[in-house]
Design an enzyme around this catalytic site. Structure first.
Site, short mmCIF file in Angstrom:
data_model
loop_
_atom_site.label_atom_id
_atom_site.label_comp_id
_atom_site.label_asym_id
_atom_site.label_seq_id
_atom_site.Cartn_x
_atom_site.Cartn_y
_atom_site.Cartn_z
N CYS A 1 0.84 -1.21 0.00
CA CYS A 1 0.00 0.00 0.00
C CYS A 1 0.87 1.26 0.00
CB CYS A 1 -0.91 -0.06 1.24
SG CYS A 1 -1.68 1.49 1.68
N CYS B 1 0.23 3.79 2.68
CA CYS B 1 0.71 3.27 3.97
C CYS B 1 2.20 3.54 4.13
CB CYS B 1 0.48 1.76 4.07
SG CYS B 1 -1.24 1.25 4.01
#
Length: 129
Positions: free
Chosen positions: A36, A39
């Site tokens: 991600c 992230c």
């Protein structure tokens, strides 16, 4: 499970989650995954905040390695930041926060009156009756 001085974040698993949340009055949890991009962009912001607030527990849940935890908290979008005070989730929101927003959020969560929060939760549960 208090943090040692040089460990900025704690990796949460289904094995240590309950103990960590029970033994610490203020836990921030970053639900993330290695694939991600947001992230990974949020990670250094989160790490820096953990160094600025050594009295709080900053934890991470790798949603790929801990799918049961992600499912238990109905995490459908990552990153998701959750704040747990006195075993009560007082904040949960998806999205990577910029540093000033994270600092502001931590300040707001610190200033919560947890007796008031628990009273409101109890009242809402009675309303659902």
């Amino acid at each position: 499970m208090r943090r040692s001085g040089n460990v900025a974040t704690v990796e949460l698993t289904k094995e240590n989650f309950d103990q960590t949340v029970s033994e610490n009055p203020f836990v921030l949890i970053d639900f993330w995954a290695g694939w991600c991009r947001p992230c990974l962009q949020f990670a250094p912001v989160y790490e820096k905040a953990s160094e600025a607030h050594p009295d709080l527990v900053f934890a991470k849940v790798d949603t790929e390695a801990q799918p049961e935890l992600a499912a238990a908290f109905q995490i459908t979008s990552i990153p998701t930041l959750m704040i747990v005070r006195d075993r009560v989730a007082v904040f949960a929101q998806p999205g990577a926060l910029p540093e000033p927003a994270l600092a502001d959020l931590i300040g707001q969560a610190r200033s919560l009156d947890m007796d008031d929060v628990r009273a409101k939760i109890a009242a809402s549960q009675q309303d659902r009756g």
